[in-house]
Enzyme design. Sequence first.
Site, PDB file in Angstrom:
ATOM      1  N   HIS A   1       0.784  -1.074  -0.020  1.00 19.15           N
ATOM      2  CA  HIS A   1       0.148   0.035  -0.126  1.00 19.15           C
ATOM      3  C   HIS A   1       0.873   1.464   0.089  1.00 19.15           C
ATOM      4  O   HIS A   1       1.953   1.165   0.666  1.00 19.15           O
ATOM      5  CB  HIS A   1      -0.726   0.042   1.330  1.00 19.15           C
ATOM      6  CG  HIS A   1      -1.935   1.008   1.373  1.00 19.15           C
ATOM      7  ND1 HIS A   1      -1.579   2.393   1.887  1.00 19.15           N
ATOM      8  CD2 HIS A   1      -3.287   0.662   1.402  1.00 19.15           C
ATOM      9  CE1 HIS A   1      -2.795   2.951   1.758  1.00 19.15           C
ATOM     10  NE2 HIS A   1      -3.835   2.147   1.462  1.00 19.15           N
TER      11      HIS A   1
ATOM     12  N   ASP B   1       2.909  -4.658   7.892  1.00 17.20           N
ATOM     13  CA  ASP B   1       1.678  -4.029   7.721  1.00 17.20           C
ATOM     14  C   ASP B   1       0.646  -5.130   7.755  1.00 17.20           C
ATOM     15  O   ASP B   1       0.569  -5.709   6.968  1.00 17.20           O
ATOM     16  CB  ASP B   1       1.784  -3.361   6.388  1.00 17.20           C
ATOM     17  CG  ASP B   1       0.621  -2.484   5.965  1.00 17.20           C
ATOM     18  OD1 ASP B   1      -0.459  -2.761   6.886  1.00 17.20           O
ATOM     19  OD2 ASP B   1       0.414  -1.902   4.882  1.00 17.20           O
TER      20      ASP B   1
ATOM     21  N   GLN C   1      -4.542  -5.548   6.797  1.00 17.19           N
ATOM     22  CA  GLN C   1      -5.514  -6.645   6.141  1.00 17.19           C
ATOM     23  C   GLN C   1      -5.445  -7.840   6.910  1.00 17.19           C
ATOM     24  O   GLN C   1      -6.367  -8.647   6.701  1.00 17.19           O
ATOM     25  CB  GLN C   1      -5.190  -6.755   4.746  1.00 17.19           C
ATOM     26  CG  GLN C   1      -5.414  -5.432   3.780  1.00 17.19           C
ATOM     27  CD  GLN C   1      -6.889  -5.133   3.734  1.00 17.19           C
ATOM     28  OE1 GLN C   1      -7.654  -5.552   4.037  1.00 17.19           O
ATOM     29  NE2 GLN C   1      -6.922  -3.802   3.139  1.00 17.19           N
TER      30      GLN C   1
ATOM     31  N   LYS D   1     -11.036  -1.208   9.671  1.00 10.05           N
ATOM     32  CA  LYS D   1     -11.194  -2.346   8.809  1.00 10.05           C
ATOM     33  C   LYS D   1     -11.392  -3.561   9.767  1.00 10.05           C
ATOM     34  O   LYS D   1     -11.425  -4.749   9.058  1.00 10.05           O
ATOM     35  CB  LYS D   1      -9.698  -2.429   8.157  1.00 10.05           C
ATOM     36  CG  LYS D   1      -9.393  -1.404   7.023  1.00 10.05           C
ATOM     37  CD  LYS D   1      -8.362  -1.990   6.161  1.00 10.05           C
ATOM     38  CE  LYS D   1      -7.434  -0.550   5.725  1.00 10.05           C
ATOM     39  NZ  LYS D   1      -8.121  -0.102   4.387  1.00 10.05           N
TER      40      LYS D   1
ATOM     41  N   CYS E   1      -4.459   2.374  -3.967  1.00 13.70           N
ATOM     42  CA  CYS E   1      -3.403   2.808  -3.048  1.00 13.70           C
ATOM     43  C   CYS E   1      -2.532   2.079  -3.195  1.00 13.70           C
ATOM     44  O   CYS E   1      -1.518   2.049  -2.298  1.00 13.70           O
ATOM     45  CB  CYS E   1      -3.806   3.287  -1.508  1.00 13.70           C
ATOM     46  SG  CYS E   1      -4.854   4.546  -1.372  1.00 13.70           S
TER      47      CYS E   1
HETATM   48  C1  LIG Z   1      -2.236  -2.953   3.182  1.00 15.10           C
HETATM   49  C2  LIG Z   1      -2.742  -1.663   3.809  1.00 15.10           C
HETATM   50  N1  LIG Z   1      -1.890  -0.841   4.394  1.00 15.10           N
HETATM   51  C3  LIG Z   1      -2.199   0.359   4.985  1.00 15.10           C
HETATM   52  C4  LIG Z   1      -3.661   0.643   4.626  1.00 15.10           C
HETATM   53  C5  LIG Z   1      -3.772   2.289   5.317  1.00 15.10           C
HETATM   54  O1  LIG Z   1      -4.663   2.391   6.251  1.00 15.10           O
HETATM   55  P1  LIG Z   1      -5.344   3.536   6.699  1.00 15.10           P
HETATM   56  O2  LIG Z   1      -5.797   4.133   5.673  1.00 15.10           O
HETATM   57  O3  LIG Z   1      -6.363   3.301   7.778  1.00 15.10           O
HETATM   58  O4  LIG Z   1      -4.210   4.416   7.556  1.00 15.10           O
HETATM   59  C6  LIG Z   1      -4.516   0.120   4.108  1.00 15.10           C
HETATM   60  C7  LIG Z   1      -5.746   0.499   3.908  1.00 15.10           C
HETATM   61  O5  LIG Z   1      -6.320   1.417   3.106  1.00 15.10           O
HETATM   62  C8  LIG Z   1      -4.270  -1.322   3.529  1.00 15.10           C
HETATM   63  O6  LIG Z   1      -4.870  -2.096   2.986  1.00 15.10           O
END
Ligand SMILES: Cc1ncc(COP(=O)(O)O)c(C=O)c1O
Lengths: 409, 155
Positions: A124, A201, A204, A227, A367
């Site tokens: 991401h 990270d 998910q 999430k 993203c």
């Molecule tokens: C794999 C992953 N990392 C990071 C994020 C970022 O999450 P957040 O926007 O809640 O900071 C997301 C979600 O959009 C994600 O799916």
Amino acid sequence: MTFDVARIRADFPILSREVNGHPLVYLDSANTSQKPAQVIKAMRLHNERHNGNVSRSVHTLGTEATSAYEEARGKVAAFIGAATPDEIVFTKNSTEAINLVAHSLGQHLALKPGDEIVISEMEHHSNIVPWQLLCERTGATLRWFGVTDEGRLALDSIDELINERTKIVSVVHMSNVLGTINDVAPIVARAHEVGALVLLDCSQSVPHLPVDVQQLGADFIAFTGHKMLGPTGIGVLWGRYDLLAAMPPFLAGGSMIETVTMTGTTYAPPPARFEAGTPPIAEAVGLGAAVDYLNALGMEAVHRHEQEITAYALKTLADVPGVSIFGPATPEGRGGTLSFAVDGVHPHDVGQVLDALGVEVRVGHHCAKPTCVRFGVPAMTRASFYLYTTTDEIDSLARGLDQVRKVFG
Amino acid sequence: MMLDGLYQEIILDHYKHPHGRGLRDPFNGEAHHVNPTCGDEITVRVAASSDTFSDISYDGLGCSISQASASVLHELLQGRTAAEAAGIQDAFVALMQGRGQVEPDEDVLGDGIAFAGVAKFPARVKCALLPWMAFKDAAARAGVDVTAASSEVKA
Ligand SMILES: Cc1ncc(COP(=O)(O)O)c(C=O)c1O
């Protein structure tokens, strides 16, 4: 105990609404999940009965709010197997948790030219850009794992990629685009062998599978409340206590200090050191309620349900003409996040037609532009599942895709 | 179905059979625009001499709305003078920002009137405007200003 999806769905008020004259089919939980009445109620109750600022009031409301906030920290700690609640830092979201590590750990390690940071091509943007900025600030070099055609991390070059120069390795546990659940054991092992630290990270993975930080063996993990049935505005950084204790603060202000004089300040120990300012209190309470909800079902059961839905969806989509899946084609080693292409139709148009039928999917680059580029497309359509997803909803998706082909055929 | 307002036959037609697609030489202005939220991309080239657009060519990756919009742009602006193009550009932008309240003038916008329905889908207005914004930049790089007096665009 069988997994009673109908009963679960009854807990989610939003699932009974209609969209564009059709029953809502919510297939965008990887983006943000829906919230059960238990979470909504816990937050409302907190605001109606116990609202006060935390860690700075002697009065009853402040005390109640503080214990509610700290109780939530305890629940989250137990949920992921943290050694102590002090290893749980509440942030705004995953993004802030990763930025915190990039700043504070980057400073602690005194990164310099010649040092290397390793990420992957399936990250991401929130696990790419903070490291690019850190490299810009310090002169360190950013390197990454590639992704195979099957949507898995290309680990063949691991011993070269992670080497004595590597200081930080930060990779995604489960991809938000490909659905891949990465086997992180060899990465953690190699990183520790060369003395590098590992951030995973888990944005998910924590919502969808049992995650135990002791088993994962990483040094930090990041995830995000919205999430995992919780509210927006709260995320989590877990870090090994000795590391957190050695790291300098990220944001500065109230609540993160030990003592302040006009000439200097000493900092509170973790987690307070990393929680400057008034934290998301009601959100923490909501996240705690979300953890309770997930625990009551059991993460093994949640994961099993999603594996079944994923298997069904992979099979169903394979039968829709013109649809091709990105990422692992079988449920093994993947979660309930399916990105796909509809031959000759742009994802925007797919999403628009599906929305007219009440089917909510995400379209675009999710993203994760480098992941899209890796598969040669500017955008993808993504359906993602959760504990409330039914096979009927997968059928609605398939019918919607037939409609897409009628409009654009 | 409510989609009828969005996916007019004319739009689908331009999408499936785009006019003037493909980047061509010679040209003296080029612009590449990206919609950062969805990743749609377009490159527009203009060949402008003595204030007339003798060729407008484009290539891009994007949804039916953005691609059809580029085809319509080509059809409407090719061979026009800067002043004419500015008037049409203005009318199209006004239509897209009109939230479905603007009555389009077919004499000015031709097939562009099919985009009236798009204005009711805020998430898609950017798609329709993407080629037009790229065109404006490409024209500017060719030394031709197609900004009509009041047309500061907020897409
Ligand atoms: C794999 C992953 N990392 C990071 C994020 C970022 O999450 P957040 O926007 O809640 O900071 C997301 C979600 O959009 C994600 O799916």
